[in-house]
Design a protein around this motif. Sequence first.
Motif, PDB file in Angstrom:
ATOM      1  N   TYR A 270     -16.702  93.278  28.770  1.00 47.44           N
ATOM      2  CA  TYR A 270     -17.041  94.347  27.955  1.00 47.44           C
ATOM      3  C   TYR A 270     -18.619  94.473  28.156  1.00 47.44           C
ATOM      4  O   TYR A 270     -19.068  95.761  28.442  1.00 47.44           O
TER       5      TYR A 270
ATOM      6  N   ARG B 123     -27.775  97.311  19.146  1.00 48.13           N
ATOM      7  CA  ARG B 123     -26.750  97.770  18.297  1.00 48.13           C
ATOM      8  C   ARG B 123     -25.451  96.671  18.267  1.00 48.13           C
ATOM      9  O   ARG B 123     -25.066  96.603  17.388  1.00 48.13           O
TER      10      ARG B 123
ATOM     11  N   ASN C 270     -20.505  92.287  11.048  1.00 51.05           N
ATOM     12  CA  ASN C 270     -19.195  91.925  11.089  1.00 51.05           C
ATOM     13  C   ASN C 270     -18.822  90.444  10.770  1.00 51.05           C
ATOM     14  O   ASN C 270     -17.936  89.998  10.054  1.00 51.05           O
TER      15      ASN C 270
ATOM     16  N   ARG D 157     -27.660  97.531   4.316  1.00 53.82           N
ATOM     17  CA  ARG D 157     -26.901  96.625   5.283  1.00 53.82           C
ATOM     18  C   ARG D 157     -26.427  95.281   4.418  1.00 53.82           C
ATOM     19  O   ARG D 157     -25.381  94.824   4.672  1.00 53.82           O
TER      20      ARG D 157
ATOM     21  N   ARG E  77     -23.389  96.021   2.073  1.00 50.73           N
ATOM     22  CA  ARG E  77     -22.053  95.923   2.861  1.00 50.73           C
ATOM     23  C   ARG E  77     -21.670  94.737   3.016  1.00 50.73           C
ATOM     24  O   ARG E  77     -20.480  94.651   2.941  1.00 50.73           O
TER      25      ARG E  77
ATOM     26  N   ARG F 244     -25.137 110.358  21.016  1.00 45.93           N
ATOM     27  CA  ARG F 244     -26.341 109.702  20.197  1.00 45.93           C
ATOM     28  C   ARG F 244     -26.505 110.658  18.950  1.00 45.93           C
ATOM     29  O   ARG F 244     -26.164 111.925  19.223  1.00 45.93           O
TER      30      ARG F 244
ATOM     31  N   PRO G 286     -22.311 103.535  10.332  1.00 47.32           N
ATOM     32  CA  PRO G 286     -23.470 103.273   9.483  1.00 47.32           C
ATOM     33  C   PRO G 286     -24.325 102.017   9.815  1.00 47.32           C
ATOM     34  O   PRO G 286     -25.427 101.706   9.736  1.00 47.32           O
ATOM     35  N   VAL G 287     -23.556 101.380  10.767  1.00 47.82           N
ATOM     36  CA  VAL G 287     -24.052 100.123  11.190  1.00 47.82           C
ATOM     37  C   VAL G 287     -25.170 100.399  12.412  1.00 47.82           C
ATOM     38  O   VAL G 287     -26.593  99.871  12.236  1.00 47.82           O
ATOM     39  N   CYS G 288     -24.764 100.896  13.548  1.00 45.73           N
ATOM     40  CA  CYS G 288     -25.781 101.164  14.558  1.00 45.73           C
ATOM     41  C   CYS G 288     -26.309 102.571  14.917  1.00 45.73           C
ATOM     42  O   CYS G 288     -26.923 102.926  15.881  1.00 45.73           O
ATOM     43  N   LYS G 289     -25.691 103.527  13.895  1.00 43.18           N
ATOM     44  CA  LYS G 289     -26.066 104.977  14.031  1.00 43.18           C
ATOM     45  C   LYS G 289     -25.795 105.697  15.258  1.00 43.18           C
ATOM     46  O   LYS G 289     -26.485 106.553  15.842  1.00 43.18           O
ATOM     47  N   VAL G 290     -24.606 105.462  15.855  1.00 42.43           N
ATOM     48  CA  VAL G 290     -23.963 106.349  16.867  1.00 42.43           C
ATOM     49  C   VAL G 290     -22.970 107.164  16.305  1.00 42.43           C
ATOM     50  O   VAL G 290     -22.229 106.826  15.293  1.00 42.43           O
TER      51      VAL G 290
ATOM     52  N   MET H  57     -17.379 101.316  19.251  1.00 39.18           N
ATOM     53  CA  MET H  57     -17.240 100.200  20.399  1.00 39.18           C
ATOM     54  C   MET H  57     -18.867 100.025  20.577  1.00 39.18           C
ATOM     55  O   MET H  57     -19.054  98.832  21.405  1.00 39.18           O
ATOM     56  N   ALA H  58     -19.631 100.677  20.217  1.00 42.41           N
ATOM     57  CA  ALA H  58     -21.270 100.371  20.668  1.00 42.41           C
ATOM     58  C   ALA H  58     -21.546  99.220  19.849  1.00 42.41           C
ATOM     59  O   ALA H  58     -22.561  98.453  20.182  1.00 42.41           O
ATOM     60  N   CYS H  59     -21.102  99.131  18.389  1.00 42.31           N
ATOM     61  CA  CYS H  59     -21.691  97.823  17.763  1.00 42.31           C
ATOM     62  C   CYS H  59     -20.278  96.794  17.541  1.00 42.31           C
ATOM     63  O   CYS H  59     -20.501  95.912  16.509  1.00 42.31           O
ATOM     64  N   MET H  60     -19.302  97.329  18.021  1.00 41.85           N
ATOM     65  CA  MET H  60     -18.122  96.517  17.539  1.00 41.85           C
ATOM     66  C   MET H  60     -17.641  96.540  15.962  1.00 41.85           C
ATOM     67  O   MET H  60     -17.317  95.691  15.586  1.00 41.85           O
ATOM     68  N   THR H  61     -17.719  97.566  15.444  1.00 40.67           N
ATOM     69  CA  THR H  61     -17.460  97.751  13.959  1.00 40.67           C
ATOM     70  C   THR H  61     -16.097  98.650  13.792  1.00 40.67           C
ATOM     71  O   THR H  61     -16.246  99.650  14.364  1.00 40.67           O
TER      72      THR H  61
ATOM     73  N   VAL I 234     -17.786 100.265   6.454  1.00 35.87           N
ATOM     74  CA  VAL I 234     -17.392  99.220   7.330  1.00 35.87           C
ATOM     75  C   VAL I 234     -16.050  98.085   6.793  1.00 35.87           C
ATOM     76  O   VAL I 234     -16.179  97.921   5.392  1.00 35.87           O
TER      77      VAL I 234
END
Lengths: 296, 90
Positions: free
Chosen positions: A12, A184, A192, A282, A285, B32, B48-52, B69-73, B88
């Motif tokens: 990935y 990111r 997580n 953050r 959460r 974006r 909310p984690v990576c703003k994508v 998928m950009a931050c796997m959340t 999340v």
Amino acid sequence: MTDFLKGYDIQYWLESAPQGYLMETEYGHGEKEREPELVLEDPTLREQAIRTTVQLVVGERCALAASSGLINAAPDEASKRFLATQTLDEARHVEVFTHRLYDLGVKKSELESVISQFANPHLVHFAEALLEKVDQKDFIAGVVGQNVILEGMAFNVFEMMHAGNKEANPKFGHTLAGTIADERRHVGFGENRIGGLIREHPERKGDIEKLQREMSYHMLATFGDSFRNGPSPEQVGQIMREHGQEPQASEQEWQGVKLGQANPEELEAVLSDTILKEFKIRLERIGIEYQTPTAP
Amino acid sequence: MSHEPEVPRKRYELEDTGFDEVPRKYRKYYRRWGGESDELAGNEVLCPVCKVVVRSNREVREGDRIYCMACMTRLRVVRVDGRLEGHVEY
């Protein structure tokens, strides 16, 4: 759960980073992109660029040591593999920002002395505190320090720097964009993994809140110092006029502030507000209550 | 809420917006974020984690589970003050 952990696969990472946003880059930027002449010619702007880049090198060296050190402390295979990819990301960051120092005219033989001269003492203290936890193989504390505090706060700083540079200095802006893409994944992993671990080990919540209080002081102090040391828009305008360039008010905005027109105090205020606001959300959460930092 | 599932979901044609931070076959599902003034479409949720911005090829509704998928959340879509947000799930 299987699909979620697949995100930590090396495959990935290969398809996202080297075969994605890093394609056709050289040390993080386009092959033909160069630092602006003005930055290279003017001693004030050049020193400011070196000072800023040194903090990036110091922060990334810390992240490289922490992520590689945490591989053997990770409790599961997927996290070990993710941290292996993060280790390579951090090594790349060290390399691209070090290379920027060379592009700014720092000689290879002077690299370590320039870093020692400009490294912010608060950032050095932060690194020492984080690496102590990593040396103790404390996975939770290490990931909180690195992926939640260091990377979580740096994420906003990189975004602001990117907004301010993407037009004025496309080379540096390009380097920062690739770094943000890496971040990111890193902040996502931190949230997580720690979010899940806090639910499994609620007894660690107090330790983590204490760690956050101690470590975030040094990060906030580093950002404050960086802005106080920077030239004002008036000084930059004066320098541009001295070099025969007419200053143009940049319309680039970040969080409602025009970056090219804000003075260092305004930049410090908006960044602190944003960092703290985002950081508190953050932590909330994850299940951690924000603790106001105290000077050690 | 109780009547929502009965209404057919609107479908969306997704195009690649140049987001290159995930493997190629998934790129059209992300874009974006343009900051606070960026209005999200009915098939979009902000991570909310990576703003994508995560995009679906159908309308997103409260209770849906989506993956950034950009931050796997992993995110669950919730309604806050009349607006859909991604929360999340650890």
